[in-house]
Design a protein around this motif. Structure first.
Motif, PDB file in Angstrom:
ATOM      1  N   TYR A 104       0.836  -1.209   0.000  1.00  7.98           N
ATOM      2  CA  TYR A 104       0.000   0.000   0.000  1.00  7.98           C
ATOM      3  C   TYR A 104       0.866   1.253   0.000  1.00  7.98           C
ATOM      4  N   ARG A 107       2.589   1.898  -3.225  1.00  8.58           N
ATOM      5  CA  ARG A 107       1.670   2.390  -4.259  1.00  8.58           C
ATOM      6  C   ARG A 107       1.229   3.825  -3.987  1.00  8.58           C
ATOM      7  N   THR A 136     -15.024  -2.625   0.355  1.00  5.80           N
ATOM      8  CA  THR A 136     -14.333  -3.666  -0.388  1.00  5.80           C
ATOM      9  C   THR A 136     -13.049  -3.232  -1.087  1.00  5.80           C
ATOM     10  N   ALA A 137     -12.864  -1.973  -1.371  1.00  7.29           N
ATOM     11  CA  ALA A 137     -11.763  -1.535  -2.243  1.00  7.29           C
ATOM     12  C   ALA A 137     -10.399  -2.013  -1.754  1.00  7.29           C
ATOM     13  N   ARG A 138     -10.059  -1.738  -0.524  1.00  5.56           N
ATOM     14  CA  ARG A 138      -8.742  -2.125  -0.013  1.00  5.56           C
ATOM     15  C   ARG A 138      -8.604  -3.637   0.071  1.00  5.56           C
ATOM     16  N   TYR A 139      -9.674  -4.330   0.485  1.00 10.68           N
ATOM     17  CA  TYR A 139      -9.595  -5.786   0.582  1.00 10.68           C
ATOM     18  C   TYR A 139      -9.386  -6.407  -0.794  1.00 10.68           C
ATOM     19  N   ARG A 140     -10.085  -5.931  -1.799  1.00 16.10           N
ATOM     20  CA  ARG A 140      -9.943  -6.493  -3.147  1.00 16.10           C
ATOM     21  C   ARG A 140      -8.564  -6.206  -3.724  1.00 16.10           C
ATOM     22  N   THR A 141      -8.002  -5.059  -3.392  1.00 23.04           N
ATOM     23  CA  THR A 141      -6.688  -4.697  -3.915  1.00 23.04           C
ATOM     24  C   THR A 141      -5.576  -5.487  -3.243  1.00 23.04           C
ATOM     25  N   TYR A 142      -5.584  -5.566  -1.922  1.00 25.22           N
ATOM     26  CA  TYR A 142      -4.448  -6.130  -1.186  1.00 25.22           C
ATOM     27  C   TYR A 142      -4.649  -7.576  -0.737  1.00 25.22           C
ATOM     28  N   PRO A 144      -6.545 -10.100  -2.847  1.00 24.35           N
ATOM     29  CA  PRO A 144      -7.393 -10.406  -4.007  1.00 24.35           C
ATOM     30  C   PRO A 144      -8.039 -11.798  -3.990  1.00 24.35           C
TER      31      PRO A 144
END
Length: 152
Positions: A104, A107, A136-142, A144
């Motif tokens: 994170y 990035r 969901t955004a952070r969970y889906r990114t980091y 997956p």
């Protein structure tokens, strides 16, 4: 404390279910505060999760929800232990959370200390749980590969 209770409609004692769902604080707070936009979805999702497996929170989620309460006894009553299990965050999850946090930061993330979401996501990932959340955004990114239960 006023507001909705978590246990309404949930009556599955611990130990009678085979899979587990880690429940994010945003879902619990939707129900507790009777959020007009999200409480109906969160209550249905929590009930469905309880029907299909164990319901789990960790100390981070417990702490995030506790800000709504002035007495620990009221918080404990809102999160009945015979329905909602408490688990410590496993050491491998803390390690994974630190690695996700490092990604994170690389990035361009601006936070300088590990965020609760990384510990929550890593706990669910390491334990093999699904995560019930609206964020969901952070969970889906980091994380997956982490199975999410979330609004469309």
């Amino acid at each position: 404390m006023t507001g909705g209770g978590i246990a309404g409609g949930l009556n599955h004692p611990i130990g009678l279910k085979s899979t587990a769902v880690l429940v994010d604080s945003n879902v619990l707070l939707d129900i507790m505060t009777e959020n007009p936009e999200w409480s109906p979805w969160s209550a249905r999702a929590l009930a469905a999760a309880a029907d299909s497996g164990r319901i789990v929170i960790n100390t981070i989620i417990y702490a995030e929800v506790s800000v709504r309460y002035t007495r620990i006894e009221d918080l404990e009553a809102a999160l009945p232990r015979d329905i909602i299990e408490r688990e410590a965050i496993p050491d491998p999850a803390a390690f994974l959370a630190a690695k996700a946090f490092l990604a994170y930061r690389r990035r361009g993330g601006s936070k300088t200390s590990p965020l609760p979401d990384f510990l929550i996501g890593a706990h669910a990932a390491v334990a093999g749980y699904r995560l019930l959340t609206r964020d969901t955004a952070r969970y889906r990114t980091y994380f997956p590969t982490l199975p999410l239960i979330a609004p469309n």
